[in-house]
Write an enzyme that holds these catalytic residues in place. Structure first.
Site, PDB file in Angstrom:
ATOM      1  N   LYS A  80       0.840  -1.200   0.000  1.00  0.00           N
ATOM      2  CA  LYS A  80       0.000   0.000   0.000  1.00  0.00           C
ATOM      3  C   LYS A  80       0.873   1.247   0.000  1.00  0.00           C
ATOM      4  O   LYS A  80       1.860   1.329   0.736  1.00  0.00           O
ATOM      5  CB  LYS A  80      -0.915  -0.014   1.230  1.00  0.00           C
ATOM      6  CG  LYS A  80      -1.926   1.134   1.276  1.00  0.00           C
ATOM      7  CD  LYS A  80      -2.851   0.998   2.476  1.00  0.00           C
ATOM      8  CE  LYS A  80      -3.883   2.116   2.534  1.00  0.00           C
ATOM      9  NZ  LYS A  80      -4.817   1.966   3.670  1.00  0.00           N
ATOM     10  N   SER A 155      -9.749   1.751   2.782  1.00  0.00           N
ATOM     11  CA  SER A 155      -8.905   2.524   1.873  1.00  0.00           C
ATOM     12  C   SER A 155      -7.837   1.702   1.170  1.00  0.00           C
ATOM     13  O   SER A 155      -7.179   2.190   0.254  1.00  0.00           O
ATOM     14  CB  SER A 155      -8.222   3.637   2.674  1.00  0.00           C
ATOM     15  OG  SER A 155      -7.369   3.081   3.675  1.00  0.00           O
ATOM     16  N   SER A 179     -10.050  -0.709   7.063  1.00  0.00           N
ATOM     17  CA  SER A 179      -9.490  -0.574   5.718  1.00  0.00           C
ATOM     18  C   SER A 179      -8.682  -1.757   5.214  1.00  0.00           C
ATOM     19  O   SER A 179      -8.211  -1.737   4.078  1.00  0.00           O
ATOM     20  CB  SER A 179      -8.633   0.694   5.636  1.00  0.00           C
ATOM     21  OG  SER A 179      -9.453   1.829   5.695  1.00  0.00           O
TER      22      SER A 179
END
Length: 505
Positions: A80, A155, A179
């Site tokens: 990420k 997210s 998330s």
């Protein structure tokens, strides 16, 4: 499609260690897969092909020299884009950091490199991890491999989509209010939020410092356990890091026996507002756990109904403080610095252009909640609710070893459906937020597809602080039972995005 990309991380690691296949071959297979499907999925913001191949060759050379490497050496991973990475951009999905290359690695990144895991690149995310759909990225949305017209969650949607699309067998995400777990649920994979403090936050660009936690994505529970073990542990550079032994999550994942385990179904995380298909699959899974020998009962956590409201005061308050550091002075975007403007004007111009709408909304919410006239009424009250939620968990864990609920109230919703309705978007994290407020460990594991729309449904497992191993014990049991019933993992039914790009235009 190369057979290598269909292998689990554990299988790939064993093949590489036995020198049945080289780490370079495995890496090339995944880079080829990214080239084939990522134009449709958009899981990656940056692909580091040269760096990945160099790292893979280094693993091959060390194995050829007779070295014994870690259990995931040579296995590719998607990261990420919220972690600092030496030599790779870190944008946090924001224009304000576009092009910034940090001078150091986050602790999680360093642990990944030390384990011989090959980083393929950085994945898309909601800007500064604020969102539930990955539509808030400044660089365009990521699409769900199950249906390219739908969201992959957020997210950490880029990381989840990369694993679900077989672009990487492993990925790292972060979980502030769900998330990791929510994207895992809607893409049909496994995602774990470790105990808060169980994985270092050093080098993780902060959204909400008391809630953020890094964790693994994988297609199997055992793969997730190995990655969890690789990144966990005390870090003196993180003041919130727990100095305690890491639970043996790998042994728990290999055990997968729930006989005699006390499992509590949270009454407040079910009912009105949940898709019928989600409820159906969840209650089938509850029955399955009882059939497997678990002692299943219902438990009430009465203050969970206030968790969403408390979270959307605490998280924005911390965000408004954390994001004050992006001031156009030392790194990142800088606009209007032509010698005619003050530093304050440059800062205002840069932040106005560099931050997206959702980030601005949360900064304003947090600034208001922390203001002198409203601090106790809003932020102070939210922290009191947080204490009540912690007490709810403590009482529940006196009666049960783990708690369970649906991971999300719905399956993946269509892209664009909730962009203009923030409250409806926030409800996607209804089930996951209580765990973050309490600091407990939790996992989402796939339990089938909704009979209503054919999209994946996840079950959330919640465990006490530093009892992360219990997650893997229950998750492995459910995964094994599903595989025995269907003959395969749920993710094996995902359509191939390369052949199914309708709706991706």
């Amino acid at each position: 499609m190369s057979d290598l990309i269909r292998r689990t991380a554990v299988e790939l690691a064993a093949m590489i260690a036995a020198r049945e296949v080289s780490a370079e071959e495995v890496t090339r297979a995944h880079l080829d897969r990214i080239a084939a499907v990522d134009p449709a999925v958009h899981a990656f913001l940056y692909v580091d092909a040269d760096g990945a191949l160099t790292a893979a060759r280094a693993v091959d050379a060390r194995l050829a020299a007779g070295e014994r490497l870690g259990p995931l050496a040579g296995v590719p991973l998607a990261l990420k884009d919220v972690f600092t990475t030496r030599g790779m951009p870190t944008t946090c999905g924001s224009k304000i950091l576009e092009g910034w290359i940090p001078p150091y690695d986050a602790t999680v990144v360093q642990k990944i490199r030390d384990a011989g895991i090959v980083i393929l690149g950085k994945t898309n995310m909601d800007e500064f991890a604020m969102g539930s759909s990955t539509e808030n990225s400044a660089f365009g949305p990521t699409r769900n491999p199950w249906d390219l017209s739908r969201i992959p969650g957020g997210s950490s949607g880029g990381s989840a989509a990369a694993v679900a699309a077989f672009e990487a067998p492993l990925a790292i995400g972060t979980d502030t209010g769900g998330s990791i777990r929510q994207p895992a649920a809607v893409t049909g994979i496994v995602g774990t939020k470790p105990t808060y403090g169980g994985v270092s936050r050093y080098g993780l660009v902060a959204f909400s410092s008391s809630l953020d936690q890094a964790g693994p994505f994988a297609r199997t529970v055992l793969d997730a356990a190995y990655l969890h073990a690789a990144i966990a542990g005390h870090d003196p550079r993180d003041a919130t890091s727990i100095d305690a032994p890491v639970p043996d999550v790998v042994a728990a994942a290999r055990n997968g026996d729930v006989r005699g385990l006390r499992i509590g179904v949270v009454r407040e995380l079910d009912g009105d507002g949940y898709d019928p298909g989600v409820r159906h699959q969840f209650h089938q899974a509850v029955k399955l756990l009882a059939d497997l020998g678990a002692d299943v009962g219902e438990v009430s956590c009465p203050h969970f109904e206030y968790a969403l409201a408390a979270y959307y005061l605490i998280a924005p308050s911390e965000c408004s403080s954390n994001l004050a550091r992006f001031d156009a002075m030392r790194y990142g975007l800088r606009l209007g610095d032509d010698g005619t403007r003050t530093a304050e004007d440059v800062m205002a111009l840069t932040r106005a252009a560099g931050f997206g709408a959702e980030v601005k909304r949360r900064i304003m919410l947090g600034t208001y909640a922390l203001s002198s006239g409203y601090y106790e009424a809003y932020y102070g009250s939210a922290q009191k609710v947080r204490t009540l939620i912690i007490q709810d968990f403590a009482a529940a864990f006196e009666k049960f070893d783990v708690l369970i609920s649906p991971t999300t109230p719905t399956t993946a919703f269509p892209l664009g459906e909730r962009v203009d309705d923030p409250l409806k978007m926030y409800l996607a994290d209804l089930d996951t937020i209580p765990v973050n407020l309490a600091g407990n460990a939790a996992m989402s594991v796939p339990i089938g597809c909704s009979p209503d729309d054919g999209l994946p449904v996840g079950l959330q497992i919640m465990a006490p602080v530093l009892a992360d191993d219990r997650l893997y014990r229950v998750g492995a049991a459910l995964e094994a039972a599903y595989r025995e019933r269907t003959g395969r993992l749920l993710i094996e039914d995902v359509p191939d995005p390369a052949a199914n790009q309708e709706g991706a235009a």
